[in-house]
Design an enzyme around this catalytic site. Structure first.
Site, PDB file in Angstrom:
ATOM      1  N   ARG A 108      -0.327   0.587   5.824  1.00 36.02           N
ATOM      2  CA  ARG A 108       1.053   1.073   5.783  1.00 36.02           C
ATOM      3  C   ARG A 108       1.014   2.556   5.460  1.00 36.02           C
ATOM      4  O   ARG A 108       0.061   3.050   4.875  1.00 36.02           O
ATOM      5  CB  ARG A 108       1.857   0.335   4.692  1.00 36.02           C
ATOM      6  CG  ARG A 108       1.252   0.495   3.303  1.00 36.02           C
ATOM      7  CD  ARG A 108       1.998  -0.220   2.194  1.00 36.02           C
ATOM      8  NE  ARG A 108       1.300  -0.054   0.927  1.00 36.02           N
ATOM      9  CZ  ARG A 108       0.265  -0.782   0.533  1.00 36.02           C
ATOM     10  NH1 ARG A 108      -0.169  -1.775   1.283  1.00 36.02           N
ATOM     11  NH2 ARG A 108      -0.334  -0.545  -0.622  1.00 36.02           N
ATOM     12  N   SER A 110      -5.851   9.673   2.967  1.00 32.11           N
ATOM     13  CA  SER A 110      -5.358   9.176   1.683  1.00 32.11           C
ATOM     14  C   SER A 110      -4.132   8.272   1.819  1.00 32.11           C
ATOM     15  O   SER A 110      -3.088   8.523   1.225  1.00 32.11           O
ATOM     16  CB  SER A 110      -5.041  10.362   0.781  1.00 32.11           C
ATOM     17  OG  SER A 110      -6.074  11.306   0.866  1.00 32.11           O
ATOM     18  N   ASP A 148      -9.523   9.567  -0.590  1.00 30.00           N
ATOM     19  CA  ASP A 148      -9.685  10.769  -1.426  1.00 30.00           C
ATOM     20  C   ASP A 148     -10.180  10.436  -2.832  1.00 30.00           C
ATOM     21  O   ASP A 148     -10.900  11.222  -3.441  1.00 30.00           O
ATOM     22  CB  ASP A 148      -8.399  11.614  -1.478  1.00 30.00           C
ATOM     23  CG  ASP A 148      -7.181  10.840  -1.948  1.00 30.00           C
ATOM     24  OD1 ASP A 148      -7.287   9.607  -2.130  1.00 30.00           O
ATOM     25  OD2 ASP A 148      -6.131  11.468  -2.143  1.00 30.00           O
TER      26      ASP A 148
HETATM   27 MG    MG Z   1      -5.558  15.542  -2.390  1.00 28.95          MG
END
Ligand code: MG
Ligand code: ADP
Length: 473
Positions: free
Chosen positions: A140, A125, A178
């Site tokens: 990044r 994520s 995610d």
């Molecule tokens: Mg999560």
């Protein structure tokens, strides 16, 4: 949103995910999924039953702070691979031992051809430049992570290398954001035939991924990507809305926001996220409270009632109070405060003592803290609504969702903030009704569902799609 679909380098990245279909609930099989969120690392195995249901086995560990800022990416990814090994030994030992035996008798070459190998969906994520279903380079770090040598590298390769070093029967088949996982999971489990339009995360960070018409993603033509299935005419786009308005032309700003940003590891970046997500709301509140205690004109923790209703005569703040520490206050604190409707705000006063070392705060103090919390929480929910509404509006005319038998626009959400902050969805809905293009009627058509275990099931579903596509080649 429009700019980001046409060119790269815009503040809303609109990253193509190469996932071109959402599931319908009939998918089957046993898959592995791992999720590097911002706070925890989860490993799970998912048995898809093919009837919109699944069984999930999972383990979860907190990511040690020192690994978030490790010198080398090997330290972090080695730790992740080790957790996968522990998980296999605990929950799939037979499968794991059988693989070890085959490996001993047939040599290491068996590994890749092994049909018994686990296909793994890797939920990662952080912003990556995805160039294929299991290839993506880190753009990044966000959410307090900072490991220099990982930037620009393929994160699937980094993980696979550490998995191979431990000789695990695992193939990193898909790189999953995610939000995309949340969208897929919600689409697999959601009731009725309507596919899900949007998956949104409100956890440590915030982000959204939605179904876009393929012909609108015009920048794909100029990008060197791997082949993908064009037959559905759709592609899931990862907005990376956390960086919306980094230039600060429309976002609200307070001294607490700007100081938080200045003293963060990535100043000027993720400005939308810094006003919305779990990592930051506690810190905004901490800064606001601290400023009030230091302002002689303010009576926070020093009004005439402070201390009077407890055993001591004045309110005291412990010297080592989390009030004085950057990131000292967790957003879970806001949820506790927002949920206290007792007449004398007893829970808030107890929590102030427990979490902040503020002893014998008055009811007035607690009221003041609750006012701050409500303002911070409500602003977060309303900004969340803006991002979600924008996608509903922008896709309304060309992505075929809703309008069918049940006429709903389905949205899957995940993350501790939306799950646990009291009334977060209600505040989002209130804001939806105030958006002219949505209004009362539109708000009623929008169905929001928590995609519980979203990243796990979603990642499994994408690993499934990816493994099937690989077989075809
Ligand atoms: Mg999560
Ligand atoms: P991740 O982002 O790692 O996937 P979560 O969705 O659990 O994990 O989000 C963790 C974030 O949510 C942290 O920033 C934490 O401060 C915040 N959080 C945890 N519990 C609560 C709660 N009860 N209410 C609001 N925020 C919470």
């Amino acid at each position: 949103m429009h700019d980001g679909l046409q060119e790269t380098g815009t503040t809303l990245s609109q990253i193509p995910t190469y996932v071109t279909a959402v599931p319908n609930g009939t998918e089957k099989g046993l898959y592995l999924a791992v999720d590097l969120g911002g706070t925890n690392f989860r490993v799970c195995s998912i048995q898809l039953h093919g009837n919109t249901t699944f069984s999930l086995t999972q383990s979860k560990v907190a990511i040690p702070r020192e690994l978030m800022v490790a010198k080398t990416s090997q330290e972090l990814f080695g730790f992740l691979a080790k957790q996968i090994e522990n998980f296999l030994k605990t929950h799939h030992d037979e499968h794991y031992q059988a693989h070890l035996e085959r490996r001993n008798t047939m040599g290491s070459q068996v590994a890749l051809a092994d049909a018994e190998i686990f296909q793994l969906g890797f939920t990662f994520s952080f912003p990556v430049n995805q160039i294929g279903i299991n290839t993506g380079t880190l753009l990044r770090w966000t959410k307090g992570f900072d490991i220099n040598d990982a930037v620009g590298k393929d994160v699937c390769e980094l993980l696979q290398a550490e998995i191979d070093a431990l000789h695990l029967p695992v193939h990193v088949a898909a790189l999953v954001n995610d939000t995309v996982g949340t969208l897929m999971a919600r689409s697999y489990t959601s009731p009725g035939k309507t596919g899900t339009l949007l998956g949104a995360i409100f956890g440590t960070g915030t982000n959204g991924a939605y179904v876009e018409k393929l012909s609108k993603v015009t920048k794909l033509e100029s990008m060197k990507g791997s082949d993908y299935d064009k037959s559905t005419g759709e592609m899931i786009v990862n907005t990376e809305w956390g960086s919306f308005d980094n230039h600060m032309t429309v976002l609200p700003d307070t001294p607490y926001d700007s100081d938080l940003d200045k003293e963060s590891v990535n100043p000027g970046i993720q400005m939308f996220e810094k006003r919305v997500s779990g990592m930051f709301l506690g810190e905004i509140l901490r800064r606001a409270m601290l400023a009030l205690t230091q302002n002689p004109k303010s009576k926070l923790f020093s009004d005439e009632h402070s201390g009077k209703n407890e055993l001591q005569s004045t309110t005291t703040i412990a010297e080592d109070s989390a009030l004085y520490k950057q990131w000292g206050l967790d957003t879970a604190f806001l949820s506790i405060v927002a949920a206290d409707f007792t007449p004398d705000l007893r829970v808030i006063r107890l929590t102030l003592a427990r979490d902040l070392g503020v002893d014998a705060a008055s009811t007035e103090d607690a009221e003041a803290v609750k006012l701050l919390v409500n303002a911070i929480g409500k602003r977060s929910a309303r900004l969340s609504a803006v991002a979600m509404a924008a996608i509903v509006i922008a896709t309304g005319n060309h992505v075929s969702r809703g309008g069918g038998e049940d006429d709903v626009v389905d949205i899957g959400v995940d993350g501790s903030l939306v799950e646990f902050y009291p009334g977060f969805e209600d505040m989002i809905r209130e804001a939806f009704r105030e958006v002219p293009e949505i209004g009362e009627a539109g708000e009623k058509r929008i169905r929001i569902g928590i995609a519980k275990d979203g990243s796990g099931v979603g990642a499994a579903l994408i690993a499934l799609v990816a493994a099937q596509a690989e077989k075809k080649v």
